[in-house]
Design a protein around this motif. Structure first.
Motif, PDB file in Angstrom:
ATOM      1  N   ASP A   1      -7.032  -4.685   7.085  1.00  0.00           N
ATOM      2  CA  ASP A   1      -7.215  -5.426   5.826  1.00  0.00           C
ATOM      3  C   ASP A   1      -8.256  -6.526   5.965  1.00  0.00           C
ATOM      4  OD1 ASP A   1      -5.349  -3.859   4.546  1.00  0.00           O
ATOM      5  OD2 ASP A   1      -3.681  -5.240   4.869  1.00  0.00           O
ATOM      6  N   SER A   2      -8.232  -7.229   7.094  1.00  0.00           N
ATOM      7  CA  SER A   2      -9.185  -8.335   7.265  1.00  0.00           C
ATOM      8  C   SER A   2     -10.620  -7.826   7.357  1.00  0.00           C
ATOM      9  CB  SER A   2      -8.831  -9.140   8.529  1.00  0.00           C
ATOM     10  OG  SER A   2      -8.881  -8.312   9.684  1.00  0.00           O
ATOM     11  N   LYS A   3     -10.809  -6.662   7.983  1.00  0.00           N
ATOM     12  CA  LYS A   3     -12.161  -6.102   8.068  1.00  0.00           C
ATOM     13  C   LYS A   3     -12.661  -5.658   6.694  1.00  0.00           C
ATOM     14  CE  LYS A   3     -13.696  -4.819  12.551  1.00  0.00           C
ATOM     15  NZ  LYS A   3     -14.461  -3.804  13.290  1.00  0.00           N
ATOM     16  N   ILE A   4     -11.780  -5.024   5.937  1.00  0.00           N
ATOM     17  CA  ILE A   4     -12.199  -4.569   4.595  1.00  0.00           C
ATOM     18  C   ILE A   4     -12.422  -5.767   3.684  1.00  0.00           C
ATOM     19  CG2 ILE A   4     -11.393  -3.329   2.544  1.00  0.00           C
ATOM     20  CD1 ILE A   4     -10.214  -1.251   4.413  1.00  0.00           C
ATOM     21  N   ASP A   5     -11.602  -6.826   3.842  1.00  0.00           N
ATOM     22  CA  ASP A   5     -11.842  -8.051   3.071  1.00  0.00           C
ATOM     23  C   ASP A   5     -13.197  -8.649   3.417  1.00  0.00           C
ATOM     24  OD1 ASP A   5      -9.420  -7.805   1.824  1.00  0.00           O
ATOM     25  OD2 ASP A   5      -8.368  -9.236   3.104  1.00  0.00           O
ATOM     26  N   TRP A   6     -13.568  -8.550   4.675  1.00  0.00           N
ATOM     27  CA  TRP A   6     -14.881  -9.042   5.119  1.00  0.00           C
ATOM     28  C   TRP A   6     -15.995  -8.250   4.441  1.00  0.00           C
ATOM     29  CZ3 TRP A   6     -16.610  -9.101  11.004  1.00  0.00           C
ATOM     30  CH2 TRP A   6     -17.840  -9.770  11.105  1.00  0.00           C
ATOM     31  N   ILE A   7     -15.845  -6.920   4.430  1.00  0.00           N
ATOM     32  CA  ILE A   7     -16.848  -6.066   3.787  1.00  0.00           C
ATOM     33  C   ILE A   7     -16.963  -6.387   2.303  1.00  0.00           C
ATOM     34  CG2 ILE A   7     -17.388  -3.686   3.119  1.00  0.00           C
ATOM     35  CD1 ILE A   7     -16.119  -2.805   5.784  1.00  0.00           C
ATOM     36  N   MET A   8     -15.814  -6.484   1.623  1.00  0.00           N
ATOM     37  CA  MET A   8     -15.833  -6.741   0.177  1.00  0.00           C
ATOM     38  C   MET A   8     -16.358  -8.138  -0.135  1.00  0.00           C
ATOM     39  SD  MET A   8     -15.110  -3.989  -1.285  1.00  0.00           S
ATOM     40  CE  MET A   8     -15.187  -4.705  -2.916  1.00  0.00           C
ATOM     41  N   ALA A   9     -16.080  -9.116   0.732  1.00  0.00           N
ATOM     42  CA  ALA A   9     -16.599 -10.470   0.518  1.00  0.00           C
ATOM     43  C   ALA A   9     -18.131 -10.459   0.557  1.00  0.00           C
ATOM     44  CB  ALA A   9     -16.043 -11.427   1.572  1.00  0.00           C
ATOM     45  N   LYS A  10     -18.694  -9.645   1.439  1.00  0.00           N
ATOM     46  CA  LYS A  10     -20.159  -9.537   1.503  1.00  0.00           C
ATOM     47  C   LYS A  10     -20.705  -8.848   0.246  1.00  0.00           C
ATOM     48  CE  LYS A  10     -22.171  -8.887   5.464  1.00  0.00           C
ATOM     49  NZ  LYS A  10     -22.659  -8.343   6.736  1.00  0.00           N
ATOM     50  N   VAL A  11     -19.967  -7.848  -0.242  1.00  0.00           N
ATOM     51  CA  VAL A  11     -20.387  -7.175  -1.476  1.00  0.00           C
ATOM     52  C   VAL A  11     -20.343  -8.148  -2.648  1.00  0.00           C
ATOM     53  CG1 VAL A  11     -19.850  -5.331  -3.114  1.00  0.00           C
ATOM     54  CG2 VAL A  11     -19.676  -4.901  -0.656  1.00  0.00           C
ATOM     55  N   TYR A  12     -19.262  -8.936  -2.718  1.00  0.00           N
ATOM     56  CA  TYR A  12     -19.139  -9.921  -3.804  1.00  0.00           C
ATOM     57  C   TYR A  12     -20.237 -10.973  -3.707  1.00  0.00           C
ATOM     58  CZ  TYR A  12     -14.572  -8.100  -5.190  1.00  0.00           C
ATOM     59  OH  TYR A  12     -13.553  -7.304  -5.653  1.00  0.00           O
ATOM     60  N   LEU A  13     -20.625 -11.345  -2.485  1.00  0.00           N
ATOM     61  CA  LEU A  13     -21.712 -12.321  -2.328  1.00  0.00           C
ATOM     62  C   LEU A  13     -23.034 -11.707  -2.803  1.00  0.00           C
ATOM     63  CD1 LEU A  13     -22.738 -15.044  -1.383  1.00  0.00           C
ATOM     64  CD2 LEU A  13     -23.001 -14.085   0.920  1.00  0.00           C
ATOM     65  N   GLN A  14     -23.240 -10.423  -2.519  1.00  0.00           N
ATOM     66  CA  GLN A  14     -24.448  -9.753  -3.017  1.00  0.00           C
ATOM     67  C   GLN A  14     -24.482  -9.752  -4.540  1.00  0.00           C
ATOM     68  OE1 GLN A  14     -23.942  -5.983  -0.907  1.00  0.00           O
ATOM     69  NE2 GLN A  14     -25.751  -6.422   0.315  1.00  0.00           N
ATOM     70  N   LYS A  15     -23.330  -9.518  -5.138  1.00  0.00           N
ATOM     71  CA  LYS A  15     -23.263  -9.544  -6.605  1.00  0.00           C
ATOM     72  C   LYS A  15     -23.516 -10.953  -7.127  1.00  0.00           C
ATOM     73  CE  LYS A  15     -20.219  -8.607 -10.541  1.00  0.00           C
ATOM     74  NZ  LYS A  15     -20.273  -9.948 -11.097  1.00  0.00           N
ATOM     75  N   ALA A  16     -22.907 -11.951  -6.460  1.00  0.00           N
ATOM     76  CA  ALA A  16     -23.060 -13.336  -6.917  1.00  0.00           C
ATOM     77  C   ALA A  16     -24.509 -13.804  -6.820  1.00  0.00           C
ATOM     78  CB  ALA A  16     -22.155 -14.257  -6.107  1.00  0.00           C
ATOM     79  N   THR A  17     -25.230 -13.293  -5.818  1.00  0.00           N
ATOM     80  CA  THR A  17     -26.627 -13.695  -5.661  1.00  0.00           C
ATOM     81  C   THR A  17     -27.576 -12.794  -6.443  1.00  0.00           C
ATOM     82  OG1 THR A  17     -26.728 -12.369  -3.628  1.00  0.00           O
ATOM     83  CG2 THR A  17     -26.249 -14.722  -3.400  1.00  0.00           C
ATOM     84  N   GLY A  18     -27.041 -11.733  -7.053  1.00  0.00           N
ATOM     85  CA  GLY A  18     -27.856 -10.863  -7.903  1.00  0.00           C
ATOM     86  C   GLY A  18     -28.670  -9.836  -7.153  1.00  0.00           C
ATOM     87  N   ILE A  19     -28.355  -9.588  -5.875  1.00  0.00           N
ATOM     88  CA  ILE A  19     -29.165  -8.634  -5.101  1.00  0.00           C
ATOM     89  C   ILE A  19     -28.433  -7.318  -4.892  1.00  0.00           C
ATOM     90  CG2 ILE A  19     -30.395 -10.481  -3.921  1.00  0.00           C
ATOM     91  CD1 ILE A  19     -28.634 -10.022  -1.486  1.00  0.00           C
ATOM     92  N   LEU A  20     -27.250  -7.170  -5.439  1.00  0.00           N
ATOM     93  CA  LEU A  20     -26.547  -5.896  -5.336  1.00  0.00           C
ATOM     94  C   LEU A  20     -27.308  -4.840  -6.127  1.00  0.00           C
ATOM     95  CD1 LEU A  20     -23.964  -4.565  -4.217  1.00  0.00           C
ATOM     96  CD2 LEU A  20     -22.865  -5.066  -6.405  1.00  0.00           C
ATOM     97  N   ASN A  21     -27.474  -3.658  -5.516  1.00  0.00           N
ATOM     98  CA  ASN A  21     -28.235  -2.535  -6.111  1.00  0.00           C
ATOM     99  C   ASN A  21     -29.738  -2.801  -6.149  1.00  0.00           C
ATOM    100  OD1 ASN A  21     -25.908  -1.065  -6.559  1.00  0.00           O
ATOM    101  ND2 ASN A  21     -25.651  -1.811  -8.647  1.00  0.00           N
TER     102      ASN A  21
END
Length: 522
Positions: free
Chosen positions: A501-521
């Motif tokens: 769970d902690s590893k997947i939370d780490w992965i998703m936190a990075k995805v959410y940061l990409q979204k927050a910074t507008g660089i996702l996709n």
């Protein structure tokens, strides 16, 4: 970038088509591509972009001349239209008679006056001897007097009277129009010259709305990607937990068999047997729940990616021994966030729209000038050749201007209202910038927290492994009761689950940061 994403999606689909057999194996990138390709909300967003593009083209058309053609056909209850009254018509048709009467009367009077004068002179020659002698001695004058006395004035004027009556009747007939069937048509051309800036403003608004729809598409695209990642990593998590639960059940099954043997030898009690059985039943129930949850999660992912929900899929990361977290650092600046974040771009465009709305409101109270040209065709028609029952037309060109003079403050107050809306939009934009920067900081902290949790989970998992090993040896040596071993097994299962769970939370936190910074996709 969208074109690149489309190409990636097509290549992913081709790769999947080649790899298809009994089970489809999907990577995260392939799942993202499928989800973006088949998401109905994205299709709706794309159509909204198309609509905004059509509006933009329509707004540009206002710069160009407008040409229209109109046609009219009317069937009237009145067969003929008389341009003269009955009295005027009758007078015109009796024009010769009227003229003949007046002229004939004058001529008859002149005839009578001439004959009477001659008779008076001849009856009294002494009054004018020279004239009397001239009349009496001149055969020509005698002959002329004879003609005057014998001429019938009315008969002499009869041909002229008939001719004038004919001319009058012809004129009267030409002033009667056949209006039973009326045809008319007009070709009109209009070209705006100055509309108070309204056309320019409309074009700017249309362009901003199209860009706004594109930012909505980008936002929806990011939400689709986030949801895809959630489902993907949820399946990876459940798959790993399924492996752990299966291993946990195997441990308990082995332990249950050992306890049964020990009970048969009198080393273990019935209570020990029952306790292990209860733990085994609980583990098997948990295993069933994990299996059902995994099956449902795969159905959700298939539905999200536009596939049949019963498709048998396998994810690339679920077959790995461990969940891999990318070490790639997320690079960004505050300007990048302000430029790339769709929500900020939308609010910026909304501010621009309200600004243009101020100009649009102001244009309603500015002078307007437009040029026009028309060509009118009709039957019956009136032209430089008079009224005729045939098709004829004429053209005109001109300029029309409208200058507002007094609105009693209506325009000023509407402009002030539009400016207030613009300020509100700007305040919302400023507020959103502050909140998004706070959101970015929160996700950065979540990443750091997830890293720490992973490190702690690794230590805890290592301790749980060692504790299970020692508890198993102790149980086999008979120095540790069955309850101690089951506790060690439960701690081992929990430690491994927390690690996943902690590893997947780490992965998703990075995805959410990409979204927050507008660089996702991107």
């Amino acid at each position: 970038m969208k074109t690149i994403n489309r190409i990636v999606a097509i290549l992913s689909l081709i790769g999947m088509a080649v790899a298809v057999n009994a089970q489809q194996r999907l990577t995260l990138e392939q799942c993202r591509a499928l989800a973006l390709e088949n998401n109905n909300q994205l299709k709706i967003a794309q159509e909204e972009i198309n609509k905004a593009g059509y509006d933009k083209k329509s707004a540009f058309a206002n710069y160009l001349p407008k040409v229209s053609v109109s046609g009219v056909y009317a069937y009237n209850s009145i067969d003929e239209m008389h341009l003269l009254s009955d009295e005027q018509d009758m007078s015109l048709r009796n024009l010769g008679t009227t003229v003949g009467t007046q002229v004939g009367g004058s001529l008859q009077q002149m005839q009578q006056n001439a004959v009477g004068t001659v008779q008076q002179i001849m009856a009294n020659p002494a009054a004018d001897p020279a004239l009397a002698q001239l009349i009496g001695n001149s055969p020509t004058i005698q002959q002329l007097l004879q003609v005057i006395q014998t001429t019938d004035v009315s008969a002499s004027l009869a041909p002229t009277v008939a001719t004038l009556n004919g001319i009058g009747s012809e004129i009267a007939d030409n002033l009667i129009l056949d209006t039973k069937n009326v045809f008319a048509g007009i070709v009109s051309v209009q070209e705006p010259i100055f509309m108070g800036g309204k056309i320019v403003t409309y074009n700017k608004i249309a362009a901003a709305k199209k860009e706004l729809e594109e930012t909505k598409y980008s936002s929806e695209e990011q939400e689709t990607t986030i949801e895809t990642d959630k489902l993907y990593w949820q399946i990876v998590s459940l798959t790993n937990k399924l492996k752990l639960t299966e291993k946990y059940v195997e441990l308990l099954q082995t332990m249950s068999e050992n306890v049964d043997k020990m009970a048969d030898e009198g080393v273990a009690t019935a209570s020990d047997k029952l306790s292990v059985k209860v733990k085994l039943n609980q583990a098997e129930t948990t295993l069933l729940k994990v299996q059902n949850g995994l099956a449902l999660s795969k159905m959700l992912l298939c539905q999200h990616c536009g596939m049949d929900i019963n498709t048998d899929i396998s994810l690339a990361d679920e077959t790995l021994e461990d969940v891999v977290v990318s070490e790639l650092q997320i690079q960004y600046t505050e300007n990048d966030i302000m430029e790339n974040r769709p929500e900020l771009r939308s609010l910026h465009l909304a501010t621009e729209l309200y600004k243009q709305n101020v100009n649009l409101t102001r244009s309603d109270y500015l002078p307007t000038v437009a040029a026009f040209g028309n060509y009118v065709l009709s039957n019956p028609s009136c032209s430089d050749n008079g009224f005729q029952n045939e098709f004829s037309g004429f053209w005109n060109v001109g300029v029309v201007a409208r200058i507002p003079i007094l609105q009693w403050g209506e325009g000023v107050n509407k402009i002030r209202k539009a400016k207030a809306d613009e300020k509100i939009a700007q305040y919302k934009l400023d507020d959103a910038k502050e909140k998004i920067m706070l959101q970015v900081n929160q996700y950065e902290r979540q990443i750091e927290e997830a890293k720490s949790r992973v490190k702690m989970a690794e230590e805890k998992m290592s301790d749980a492994e060692e504790n299970l090993r020692m508890a198993t040896l102790g149980f086999e040596e008979g120095v540790i009761p069955s309850s101690g071993l089951t506790e060690a097994q439960t701690a081992w299962l929990q430690a491994h689950s927390e690690y996943i769970d902690s590893k997947i939370d780490w992965i998703m936190a990075k995805v959410y940061l990409q979204k927050a910074t507008g660089i996702l996709n991107k």
